[in-house]
Design a protein around this motif. Structure first.
Motif, mmCIF file in Angstrom:
data_model
loop_
_atom_site.group_PDB
_atom_site.id
_atom_site.type_symbol
_atom_site.label_atom_id
_atom_site.label_comp_id
_atom_site.label_asym_id
_atom_site.label_seq_id
_atom_site.Cartn_x
_atom_site.Cartn_y
_atom_site.Cartn_z
ATOM 1 N N ALA A 1 0.838 -1.202 0.000
ATOM 2 C CA ALA A 1 0.000 0.000 0.000
ATOM 3 C C ALA A 1 0.871 1.250 0.000
ATOM 4 N N ARG A 2 0.495 2.219 -0.840
ATOM 5 C CA ARG A 2 1.239 3.480 -0.871
ATOM 6 C C ARG A 2 0.962 4.235 0.424
ATOM 7 N N ARG A 3 2.007 4.593 1.141
ATOM 8 C CA ARG A 3 1.859 5.246 2.440
ATOM 9 C C ARG A 3 1.902 6.769 2.275
ATOM 10 N N PHE A 4 0.763 7.397 2.524
ATOM 11 C CA PHE A 4 0.684 8.848 2.459
ATOM 12 C C PHE A 4 0.688 9.421 3.882
ATOM 13 N N LEU A 5 1.617 10.316 4.141
ATOM 14 C CA LEU A 5 1.689 11.013 5.425
ATOM 15 C C LEU A 5 1.027 12.377 5.289
ATOM 16 N N LEU A 6 -0.068 12.587 6.020
ATOM 17 C CA LEU A 6 -0.786 13.855 6.005
ATOM 18 C C LEU A 6 -0.461 14.609 7.285
ATOM 19 N N THR A 7 0.028 15.837 7.164
ATOM 20 C CA THR A 7 0.487 16.575 8.340
ATOM 21 C C THR A 7 -0.345 17.830 8.556
ATOM 22 N N CYS B 1 -2.457 3.551 2.293
ATOM 23 C CA CYS B 1 -2.484 3.654 3.749
ATOM 24 C C CYS B 1 -2.283 5.123 4.101
ATOM 25 N N LEU B 2 -3.177 5.665 4.924
ATOM 26 C CA LEU B 2 -3.080 7.061 5.326
ATOM 27 C C LEU B 2 -2.548 7.160 6.752
ATOM 28 N N LEU B 3 -1.481 7.925 6.927
ATOM 29 C CA LEU B 3 -0.916 8.218 8.239
ATOM 30 C C LEU B 3 -1.151 9.707 8.489
ATOM 31 N N ILE B 4 -2.111 10.018 9.357
ATOM 32 C CA ILE B 4 -2.558 11.399 9.526
ATOM 33 C C ILE B 4 -2.130 11.916 10.896
ATOM 34 N N ASN B 5 -1.194 12.849 10.899
ATOM 35 C CA ASN B 5 -0.766 13.463 12.160
ATOM 36 C C ASN B 5 -1.573 14.736 12.386
ATOM 37 N N MET B 6 -2.445 14.693 13.394
ATOM 38 C CA MET B 6 -3.271 15.847 13.738
ATOM 39 C C MET B 6 -2.572 16.781 14.715
ATOM 40 N N GLY B 7 -1.325 16.475 15.055
ATOM 41 C CA GLY B 7 -0.604 17.319 16.004
ATOM 42 C C GLY B 7 -1.243 17.265 17.373
ATOM 43 N N ASP B 8 -1.541 18.438 17.941
ATOM 44 C CA ASP B 8 -2.236 18.502 19.231
ATOM 45 C C ASP B 8 -3.635 19.096 19.075
ATOM 46 N N HIS C 1 -4.510 5.599 9.933
ATOM 47 C CA HIS C 1 -3.947 5.742 11.278
ATOM 48 C C HIS C 1 -3.924 7.216 11.648
ATOM 49 N N ILE C 2 -4.520 7.529 12.811
ATOM 50 C CA ILE C 2 -4.605 8.904 13.295
ATOM 51 C C ILE C 2 -3.650 9.069 14.472
ATOM 52 N N PHE C 3 -2.843 10.137 14.431
ATOM 53 C CA PHE C 3 -1.890 10.425 15.500
ATOM 54 C C PHE C 3 -2.280 11.758 16.147
ATOM 55 N N LEU C 4 -2.518 11.717 17.460
ATOM 56 C CA LEU C 4 -2.951 12.898 18.202
ATOM 57 C C LEU C 4 -2.261 12.881 19.564
ATOM 58 N N HIS C 5 -1.444 13.885 19.837
ATOM 59 C CA HIS C 5 -0.682 13.922 21.090
ATOM 60 C C HIS C 5 -0.815 15.296 21.733
ATOM 61 N N SER C 6 -1.119 15.305 23.025
ATOM 62 C CA SER C 6 -1.311 16.569 23.744
ATOM 63 C C SER C 6 0.006 17.279 24.007
ATOM 64 N N ALA D 1 5.767 16.171 21.104
ATOM 65 C CA ALA D 1 5.323 14.946 20.430
ATOM 66 C C ALA D 1 4.458 15.278 19.220
ATOM 67 N N ALA D 2 3.603 16.290 19.359
ATOM 68 C CA ALA D 2 2.726 16.683 18.257
ATOM 69 C C ALA D 2 3.524 17.089 17.031
ATOM 70 N N VAL D 3 4.633 17.808 17.255
ATOM 71 C CA VAL D 3 5.469 18.267 16.145
ATOM 72 C C VAL D 3 6.379 17.154 15.644
ATOM 73 N N TYR D 4 7.072 16.502 16.568
ATOM 74 C CA TYR D 4 8.114 15.550 16.189
ATOM 75 C C TYR D 4 7.551 14.253 15.612
ATOM 76 N N CYS D 5 6.282 13.987 15.863
ATOM 77 C CA CYS D 5 5.652 12.789 15.305
ATOM 78 C C CYS D 5 5.778 12.777 13.784
ATOM 79 N N THR D 6 5.590 13.927 13.160
ATOM 80 C CA THR D 6 5.727 14.012 11.698
ATOM 81 C C THR D 6 7.136 13.631 11.267
ATOM 82 N N ASN D 7 8.144 14.115 11.999
ATOM 83 C CA ASN D 7 9.528 13.803 11.652
ATOM 84 C C ASN D 7 9.798 12.306 11.695
#
Length: 494
Positions: free
Chosen positions: A296-302, A330-337, A381-386, A390-396
C-alpha cells in the motif's frame, strides 16, 4: 524619536511607519502589561527533547522547585554555560518554528555541542506569554478562516501574509513587538551564540546586547518580516539568498538604496534534522522496495500549527476510500495537538464509514513507527498527542516510514521526502512548493480538488512520479542540499 529607529540597514523608514509599527506592542502592553523584571533563567533536563537530543530547557529559577521529572524526582537547576554551547530561541507559535528548532537541536547534538532551548511561550502567567498567545490566537483564527472563505483568503489574508510582511515596515514592527520580550534575554550570557527560529527572538537578543545572533529564515519568498538588524541571516536556497541580499520588493514609500551586507547573509541549504539527513538513502531504499513489492502506498498527512487542513484531509480520505479498502493506500494522519480539528475530521471519516486506528500514547506511537519500518501497513492511522513536542516531532518520525508526504508548502517543503502539496495558507508559502518542485522533490501546489485527485490517482496507480522524486532527492543529498541545520550550527559557533 531616535534617528536609528527610522533606519534599517541604512535605509530610511518614515517616522509614520515607526509610529504605526508600535500599535501592536502598545495594544499588548495595554492588555497584559510588560515584564519589567529580568527573568532569572536556569537549565533543566526536561522532557522528550532532552531524551532525544540532550537539550536543556531554560526555565525560571523560582519555578524549579515545583518541577519534577516523569519519575517524580525534582529537577536540579544548572547554570547556563557558554562554553561549547548555543541557545536555540523559538516560539511555540505554529509548528514550523519549533520544527526548525528541533532540526537545530538534532544538528548540535550530532556535533557534540550543548544546546539550550528558550521557548518564549513557556513562561506562563507573564506578559510575555500572554502577548504571544494573543497574537498567535489571532493568526491561527485568520489562517483557518482563510481555508473556508476564498474571498477572505484572496482579498485579505494573502495580501497580509505576502504584502504587508514584505516591506521594511514589517521588520520595524517586529523590532517594536520584541521590546515586550527583552526580559527573557537580559540575564543570558552575552557571549553565548543565540540561534533564532523566529524574528522576535532575534530582535530581543540584539536589543539586549547579545553578540552572536543568527536569524534563521525559512521562507523562500523575500519578506522583511524575517530581517533582524544586528544578526547574521541564514537562508535555504539561492533564490532566497538573492531576494534577501538585495531586499527585493521590500521598499514602501522611500526607495531602498542599501542592500543587506554580504557578511550578514549565508545560504546554508535546507534545515533538516541530522537523523533524517543520515537516513535519506535507507528511507528511499525502503520506499522503492515497498513499490516493488506492491505494498500500500503510504501517504503522510500533516496538520499545520494553525489546524487549517481538517476539511482537506477529510476530502482526501474520502477520495482514497476505495484504494484504502483495496489495500492500495495507507493514510498516516498526524493531527498534532489539535483535538478540536480531529473531532472535525472524525465526523468526516465516520460519515463516509472509513475506519481508523488511533495513536495517542507517545511511547506506543514510537514503537508503532519502529515496527512499521519492516511490517506492512494498511488502513487509516490517526496520531494525536497533547504534548507539543510529540505533536510536532511525530511528523519527523513518520517521515521515515512514509512514501509521500501530503502537506501545505510550509517548512516541510524542504524535507527529503516525495511531497504532494495541497493549498497554501498564505501566499508566502507558495515559494516553498516552487523550490521543492524545481529541485524535483515534490509536486507543484495543487490548490484545486480535481487536480489534487488527479495527482493522487497517478501517485497510487503509477510509479514514475514516485521514482522521479526519489532519484532527485538522492541526487540533492549528494550535493548537500539538506545540510542546512548543520551549517547553521557551524556559523553560530564561529
Amino acid at each position: 524619536m531616535k534617528h536609528s529607529e527610522c533606519c534599517l540597514f541604512q535605509n530610511k523608514v518614515s517616522s509614520f511607519a515607526v509610529a504605526r509599527a508600535r500599535l501592536g506592542s502598545r495594544l499588548c502592553r495595554k492588555l497584559f502589561g510588560i515584564q519589567r523584571e529580568a527573568l532569572d533563567l536556569v537549565a533543566i533536563p526536561k522532557g522528550e527533547v532532552y531524551k532525544d537530543f540532550h537539550v536543556l530547557t531554560l526555565v525560571r529559577r523560582s519555578e524549579v522547585d515545583s518541577m519534577f521529572d516523569e519519575k517524580g524526582r525534582p529537577f536540579k537547576a544548572r547554570e547556563i554555560d557558554p562554553k561549547n554551547s548555543l541557545v536555540i530561541g523559538t516560539i511555540r507559535m505554529g509548528f514550523g518554528h519549533w520544527r526548525i528548532a528541533i532540526a537545530l537541536a538534532s544538528a548540535a547534538h550530532s556535533m557534540g555541542i550543548r544546546a539550550y532551548l528558550l521557548d518564549l511561550m513557556s513562561f506562563s502567567g507573564t506578559p510575555i506569554e500572554k502577548s504571544i498567545k494573543f497574537l498567535e490566537g489571532a493568526y491561527n483564527s485568520f489562517s483557518r478562516f482563510s481555508q473556508k472563505s476564498k474571498a477572505f483568503n484572496a482579498l485579505i489574508w494573502e495580501p497580509i501574509t505576502s504584502g504587508m510582511n514584505a516591506h521594511l515596515d514589517a521588520a520595524i514592527q517586529n523590532r517594536e513587538v520584541s521590546k515586550l520580550f527583552k526580559a527573557a534575554f537580559e540575564k543570558i550570557p552575552k557571549e553565548i551564540p543565540m540561534v533564532a527560529a523566529h524574528p522576535w527572538v532575534g530582535w530581543s537578543a540584539v536589543l539586549c546586547g547579545m553578540k552572536k545572533v543568527v536569524s534563521m529564515i525559512p521562507d523562500n519568498l523575500p519578506l522583511a518580516f524575517w530581517l533582524v538588524e544586528g544578526s547574521v541571516h541564514t537562508v535555504q536556497s539561492p533564490s532566497a539568498y538573492m531576494g534577501y541580499r538585495t531586499l527585493l520588493h521590500m521598499e514602501k514609500g522611500a526607495p531602498i538604496s542599501n542592500c543587506l551586507p554580504r557578511e550578514k547573509i549565508v545560504q546554508t541549504g535546507h534545515y533538516v534534522d541530522y537523523e533524517i539527513l543520515a537516513s535519506i538513502k535507507s528511507d528511499c531504499k525502503m520506499r522503492l522496495e515497498r513499490e516493488k513489492n506492491h505494498e500500500a502506498r503510504r501517504f503522510l498527512l500533516t496538520m499545520g500549527g494553525a489546524g487549517a487542513q481538517a476539511a482537506k484531509f477529510g476530502e482526501i480520505a474520502s477520495y482514497c476510500k476505495t484504494y484504502i479498502e483495496q489495500e492500495k493506500v495507507c493514510l498516516l494522519i498526524n493531527m498534532g495537538d489539535h483535538e478540536g480539528r480531529w473531532n472535525d475530521l472524525k465526523r468526516a471519516l465516520e460519515k463516509k464509514s472509513i475506519p481508523y486506528q488511533m495513536h495517542t500514547d507517545w511511547k506506543k506511537t514510537r514503537a508503532f513507527i519502529e515496527d512499521s519500518k519492516k511490517s506492512k501497513l494498511t488502513g487509516v492511522h490517526i496520531f494525536l498527542h497533547s504534548d507539543f513536542y510529540a505533536a510536532v516531532y511525530c511528523t519527523n518520525l513518520l517521515l521515515h516510514i512514509s512514501d509521500v508526504m501530503i502537506t501545505k508548502p510550509s517548512e516541510l517543503s524542504f524535507y527529503p521526502i516525495p511531497k504532494l502539496f495541497i493549498q497554501r495558507v498564505g501566499r508566502h508559502e507558495a515559494w516553498g512548493a516552487i523550490r521543492a518542485s524545481e529541485i524535483g522533490g515534490g509536486t507543484k501546489e495543487a490548490d484545486n480538488p480535481q487536480i489534487l485527485n488527479r495527482i493522487l490517482k497517478t501517485l497510487v496507480e503509477e510509479d514514475d512520479l514516485l521514482k522521479l522524486y526519489i532519484k532527485n532527492i538522492l541526487d540533492n543529498d549528494k550535493i548537500k542540499i539538506y545540510d542546512g541545520a548543520i551549517n547553521v550550527v557551524k556559523i553560530a559557533m564561529k
